[in-house]
Design a protein around this motif. Structure first.
Motif, PDB file in Angstrom:
ATOM      1  N   LYS A 249      62.620 -25.450  -2.589  1.00 34.01           N
ATOM      2  CA  LYS A 249      61.859 -26.021  -1.480  1.00 34.01           C
ATOM      3  C   LYS A 249      60.504 -26.569  -1.922  1.00 34.01           C
ATOM      4  O   LYS A 249      60.040 -27.602  -1.426  1.00 34.01           O
ATOM      5  CB  LYS A 249      61.677 -24.959  -0.398  1.00 34.01           C
ATOM      6  CG  LYS A 249      60.956 -25.454   0.847  1.00 34.01           C
ATOM      7  CD  LYS A 249      60.899 -24.343   1.887  1.00 34.01           C
ATOM      8  CE  LYS A 249      60.168 -24.815   3.151  1.00 34.01           C
ATOM      9  NZ  LYS A 249      60.090 -23.720   4.170  1.00 34.01           N
ATOM     10  N   TYR A 250      59.871 -25.870  -2.864  1.00 34.29           N
ATOM     11  CA  TYR A 250      58.480 -26.211  -3.185  1.00 34.29           C
ATOM     12  C   TYR A 250      58.267 -26.801  -4.574  1.00 34.29           C
ATOM     13  O   TYR A 250      57.126 -27.094  -4.939  1.00 34.29           O
ATOM     14  CB  TYR A 250      57.600 -24.964  -3.045  1.00 34.29           C
ATOM     15  CG  TYR A 250      57.434 -24.503  -1.622  1.00 34.29           C
ATOM     16  CD1 TYR A 250      56.564 -25.156  -0.748  1.00 34.29           C
ATOM     17  CD2 TYR A 250      58.140 -23.413  -1.148  1.00 34.29           C
ATOM     18  CE1 TYR A 250      56.411 -24.731   0.563  1.00 34.29           C
ATOM     19  CE2 TYR A 250      57.994 -22.966   0.164  1.00 34.29           C
ATOM     20  CZ  TYR A 250      57.126 -23.634   1.010  1.00 34.29           C
ATOM     21  OH  TYR A 250      56.977 -23.205   2.312  1.00 34.29           O
TER      22      TYR A 250
ATOM     23  N   TYR B  49      58.958 -29.728  -5.869  1.00 37.99           N
ATOM     24  CA  TYR B  49      58.384 -31.069  -5.823  1.00 37.99           C
ATOM     25  C   TYR B  49      57.075 -31.095  -5.036  1.00 37.99           C
ATOM     26  O   TYR B  49      56.110 -31.748  -5.417  1.00 37.99           O
ATOM     27  CB  TYR B  49      59.380 -32.057  -5.191  1.00 37.99           C
ATOM     28  CG  TYR B  49      58.873 -33.481  -5.189  1.00 37.99           C
ATOM     29  CD1 TYR B  49      58.946 -34.265  -6.341  1.00 37.99           C
ATOM     30  CD2 TYR B  49      58.291 -34.035  -4.061  1.00 37.99           C
ATOM     31  CE1 TYR B  49      58.460 -35.561  -6.363  1.00 37.99           C
ATOM     32  CE2 TYR B  49      57.800 -35.330  -4.061  1.00 37.99           C
ATOM     33  CZ  TYR B  49      57.885 -36.089  -5.217  1.00 37.99           C
ATOM     34  OH  TYR B  49      57.392 -37.364  -5.238  1.00 37.99           O
ATOM     35  N   LYS B  50      57.046 -30.325  -3.933  1.00 41.80           N
ATOM     36  CA  LYS B  50      55.871 -30.335  -3.063  1.00 41.80           C
ATOM     37  C   LYS B  50      54.637 -29.769  -3.764  1.00 41.80           C
ATOM     38  O   LYS B  50      53.526 -30.314  -3.657  1.00 41.80           O
ATOM     39  CB  LYS B  50      56.166 -29.540  -1.798  1.00 41.80           C
ATOM     40  CG  LYS B  50      55.041 -29.540  -0.783  1.00 41.80           C
ATOM     41  CD  LYS B  50      55.446 -28.767   0.458  1.00 41.80           C
ATOM     42  CE  LYS B  50      54.303 -28.753   1.490  1.00 41.80           C
ATOM     43  NZ  LYS B  50      54.680 -27.991   2.721  1.00 41.80           N
ATOM     44  N   LEU B  51      54.816 -28.666  -4.491  1.00 35.28           N
ATOM     45  CA  LEU B  51      53.676 -28.021  -5.146  1.00 35.28           C
ATOM     46  C   LEU B  51      53.542 -28.403  -6.618  1.00 35.28           C
ATOM     47  O   LEU B  51      52.434 -28.462  -7.156  1.00 35.28           O
ATOM     48  CB  LEU B  51      53.803 -26.493  -5.027  1.00 35.28           C
ATOM     49  CG  LEU B  51      53.793 -25.914  -3.613  1.00 35.28           C
ATOM     50  CD1 LEU B  51      53.932 -24.396  -3.669  1.00 35.28           C
ATOM     51  CD2 LEU B  51      52.506 -26.296  -2.874  1.00 35.28           C
TER      52      LEU B  51
ATOM     53  N   GLY C 107      55.164 -31.206  -8.104  1.00 33.56           N
ATOM     54  CA  GLY C 107      55.211 -32.637  -8.350  1.00 33.56           C
ATOM     55  C   GLY C 107      56.270 -33.061  -9.342  1.00 33.56           C
ATOM     56  O   GLY C 107      56.145 -34.091 -10.000  1.00 33.56           O
TER      57      GLY C 107
ATOM     58  N   ASP D 144      60.698 -33.383 -10.232  1.00 32.65           N
ATOM     59  CA  ASP D 144      62.070 -33.330  -9.729  1.00 32.65           C
ATOM     60  C   ASP D 144      62.907 -32.295 -10.476  1.00 32.65           C
ATOM     61  O   ASP D 144      63.859 -31.749  -9.927  1.00 32.65           O
ATOM     62  CB  ASP D 144      62.729 -34.712  -9.858  1.00 32.65           C
ATOM     63  CG  ASP D 144      62.062 -35.739  -8.945  1.00 32.65           C
ATOM     64  OD1 ASP D 144      61.697 -35.370  -7.815  1.00 32.65           O
ATOM     65  OD2 ASP D 144      61.900 -36.901  -9.375  1.00 32.65           O
TER      66      ASP D 144
END
Length: 785
Positions: free
Chosen positions: A734-735, A737-739, A741, A743
């Motif tokens: 879940k995190y 990519y969000k945290l 950056g 893939d």
């Protein structure tokens, strides 16, 4: 505030660079300026009335590890002592230590100790307090063994380290139990949960562990034996660590937790008895010594015992008197140690049997010594602060029976015995004080000493003069110190509002005055008749002593350690592997069985199927064959290569299961492992299979291998069957990519979510690079020669 606490550590890192200029300016001046700056800072807090200052840094919140520092009255009192005496000791050391000494080392150790003591008295987190506590043991060990070429110095340092570290482990146990009981790591929160602690089943053990920590640190009987041997350290160390700061750490610990324990009857009995016994034994043994620092060492033990007993009383008067005497003791004992350093520096000896008649040769040192020693003795003169705090001690001892009530008969009897024990211990205090002064400054002079003895340069006299001026100033203006310094500190210790204490030299014909007169009269008689009763030392302690017990325990432990070491470290690689694998397997299996971690009923076997592709089965079969082949190989190189097949086969499986990152990692690790094996086995003899190998060895090998295999199988089953916590994989998906950056989830986990691993990997590479560079430089030097 945090900068004042960290300042000694910051300057300590700069000392090696400052010490390079010691030929131009003494390194001690930097330490003096540091300690003086800290003292001025805390003094401004005292003058301004800002005593409750907090600093909070959330370090590891999930474990309750927060770095919190605060200054209440007690912390401020000790911080002023630590920094103030530290500044005077640093200035004194400038004139005491030659520039030819290892000044960089000395002042780094001294600053580490100063910072650790400041950390102890200002810490709110119990584990921060423990860390600073152990740092004082390590830094004092380094200071005591500063002159490491002398066997007595290293022996004394080792003894102090062993005893105080034993107390450190006890302190850790007590603090862990306090956290279990209260659910907090904050000292302020723990102090507010006094009723919960007193009613806990862990309370007796907490008391025992806490007292063990305090007694070892503050040299209480029977753990006092390390303090006299620690006097092999340079005199500035003795004046700082063993009269004003380190030995007060144990007292501070009890004072800090007194609001919780002072109502406990067991606390009163244990602390009072230990304190009074230490007071008597320390003062009694001081009269036996012939080394001036030995006399002061045992006098310190007795004075610490007196303060300890007052903490045990737990009354308002006793706790105030304890704070008062801690202050007074720092002034007169610090100046006495410095005076002894001057005598040793100028005469070349500390043996009181060789000294005598120094008053005319060293009048300034004599004035310092007479004021300090008479203050320590409690001589009733209006310019001696020691008499005032001794009066407070006698008053609190006499009034104890009228201010406390207990349920047991023993505690009631003890309350009535306390005044007599206090007088008995104080009599010998008077004797060793007179013995110290008159034995050194009056009587016949040694001819050799008389030719060279004189007062030193004024720089060496400044610090002891200031401390002796403190003796006089405190005695003339005691109520100023009481109102601004002692009363806030005693308030923090008592835990409730404390009534204002007014200190006067003359209180009328009180029981305390009678007790003081008895001490002076009997003390004078005992001193004048010392040669008639000195034979008593042949009976008590005679041949029995704490040092004999220590040496016996040390000898036994060394022999047993050597026996165990010889059995385990015998050069047999087979035995090393047997011990390591056996211990790991047995411990792991015991934990698995004890926690029922491999409950097979929890295994969901429905989704488990055999690999469906031929390449996967082929690779697995090759790995099994290679593993078996490694055990039967008779050549080193063959065994290494076959073992490598197993690792590389695992990399292929990762590729087949679509995990290229893991495959690359496994390839790298396996390559490094094979290379390291080749480097190591290159220096070992060729493998020769022993056909006549004993059957017992073969059976042992099979059993250990089977147990280890069983352990790994059960660990795998336990990991698969037990789901104590939700899987963290969903969080990463879940995190990432969000945290992070990225893939690639695996890369994000390794670089960001587990960035500490990357930091350690970088550290390993840096160390390896430095090692390679060092080897290259050494090789070039060898070729030049």
């Amino acid at each position: 505030m945090i900068f004042a606490i960290l300042m000694p550590f910051i300057i300590a890192m700069c000392i090696p660079f400052i010490a390079r200029f010691k030929s131009k300016i003494h390194t001690g001046y930097a330490v003096f300026a540091t300690a003086l700056s800290i003292f001025i800072y805390f003094l401004t807090l005292l003058v301004s009335g800002e005593t409750d200052i907090f600093y909070h840094y959330s370090w590891i919140p999930s474990l309750g590890l927060d770095l919190t520092f605060y200054t209440d009255g007690l912390a401020l009192f000790f911080a002023l002592l630590i920094s103030g005496i530290g500044a005077l000791v640093a200035f004194y050391s400038v004139h005491y230590l030659s520039k030819n000494e290892r000044l960089g080392h000395f002042y780094v150790y001294l600053l580490l100790f100063m910072g650790a003591m400041l950390g102890i008295v200002t810490s709110d987190n119990i584990y921060a307090l423990y860390s600073f506590w152990e740092l004082t043991s390590v830094s004092s060990f380094l200071l005591i063994s500063f002159w490491f070429t002398k066997k007595a110095s290293t022996d004394g340092a080792l003894k102090s380290l062993l005893i105080t570290v034993l107390g450190g482990f006890s302190l850790l146990g007590a603090l862990v139990l306090l956290q279990i009981v209260t659910g907090s790591t904050s000292i302020r929160t723990i102090l507010s949960e006094g009723s919960l602690i007193l009613s806990s089943d862990w309370f007796p053990l907490i008391i025992v562990l806490l007292l063990l920590a305090a007694c070892t640190k503050s040299a209480q009987f029977p753990f006092h034996i390390w303090l006299p041997d620690a006097m092999e350290a340079p005199t500035p160390v003795s004046a700082y660590l063993h009269s004003a700061t380190m030995v007060k750490a144990g007292l501070f610990l009890l004072l800090r937790f007194t609001p919780v324990f002072r109502e406990s009857e067991s606390f009163f009995i244990a602390v009072s008895v230990i304190g009074l016994l230490t007071l008597f034994w320390g003062s009694y043994m001081a009269v036996r010594q012939t080394d001036l620092k030995g006399i002061l060492a045992y006098s310190t033990i007795s004075q610490l015992g007196m303060i300890m007993s007052m903490i045990g009383y737990g009354t308002e008067a006793a706790l105030f008197a304890a704070m008062f005497h801690i202050l007074n003791h720092a002034t007169f004992k610090g100046s006495l140690f410095m005076a002894v350093g001057i005598i040793d520096h100028e005469t070349g000896t500390r043996n009181i049997r060789k000294l005598g008649g120094l008053w005319k040769l060293m009048p300034v040192t004599g004035i310092i010594s007479v004021l300090a020693s008479f203050s320590m003795a409690g001589v009733p003169l209006p310019i001696l602060n020691g008499f005032l705090s001794k009066e407070e001690f006698f008053t609190s001892s006499w009034e104890l029976a009228h201010t406390r009530t207990f349920s047991t008969g023993f505690a009631d009897v003890l309350m009535h015995v306390v005044p007599y024990a206090a007088v008995a211990g104080s009599i010998f205090t008077f004797v060793y004080s007179m013995y110290f002064f008159f034995g050194t400054f009056t009587g016949k002079r040694d001819k050799d000493i008389a030719e060279k003895a004189h007062d030193p340069n004024f720089g060496m006299l400044i610090s002891p003069i200031l401390l002796v001026c403190g003796v006089v100033i405190i005695s003339i203006f005691p109520n100023w110190f009481s109102h601004h310094l002692l009363h806030p500190a005693a308030n923090a210790v008592y835990g409730e509002a404390l009534k204002e204490h007014h200190i006067h030299f003359w209180h009328g014909f009180t029981p305390a005055l009678v007790m003081s007169l008895i001490v002076v009269i009997l003390g004078t008689a005992f001193y004048l008749t010392r040669k008639y009763w000195a034979g008593l030392y042949q009976v008590l302690p005679g041949k029995l002593s704490g040092n004999a017990v220590y040496r016996a325990l040390l000898t036994v432990s060394e022999k047993q350690t050597k026996t165990v070491n010889d059995r385990l470290v015998n050069g047999s690689l087979r035995q090393y592997n047997m011990v390591i694998i056996s211990v790991i397997s047995v411990v792991t299996l015991a934990i698995l069985f004890g926690t029922n971690a491999f409950d097979l009923t929890n295994i969901d076997v429905s989704p488990v199927t055999l690999p469906g592709s031929l390449p996967e089965l082929a690779v697995a079969l090759i790995m099994i064959t290679a593993a078996i082949g490694t055990t039967v190989s008779e050549k080193k190189l063959t065994a290494i290569i076959i073992l490598g097949v197993v690792g590389y086969g695992l990399s292929i499986l990762f590729v087949l299961f679509r995990a290229p990152d893991l495959a690359l990692t496994q390839l790298s690790i396996e390559t490094i492992t094979v290379v390291l094996f080749l480097l190591c086995f290159r220096h070992l003899p060729e493998m020769e299979r022993d056909i006549k190998e004993k059957l017992s060895k073969k059976v042992t090998n099979i059993i250990i291998a089977a147990v280890c295999g069983l352990m790994m199988t059960l660990v795998g089953l336990a990991a698969y069957s037990q789901r104590l916590f939700p899987s963290i994989s969903d969080y990463f998906v879940k995190y990432s990519y969000k945290l992070g950056g990225g893939d690639n989830i695996v890369n994000v986990i390794l670089v960001d979510f587990r960035g500490l691993d990357t930091l350690f990997e970088i550290t390993v590479l840096a160390i390896a690079a430095l090692g390679i560079y060092s080897l290259i430089k050494l090789r070039h030097k060898g070729e030049d020669r």
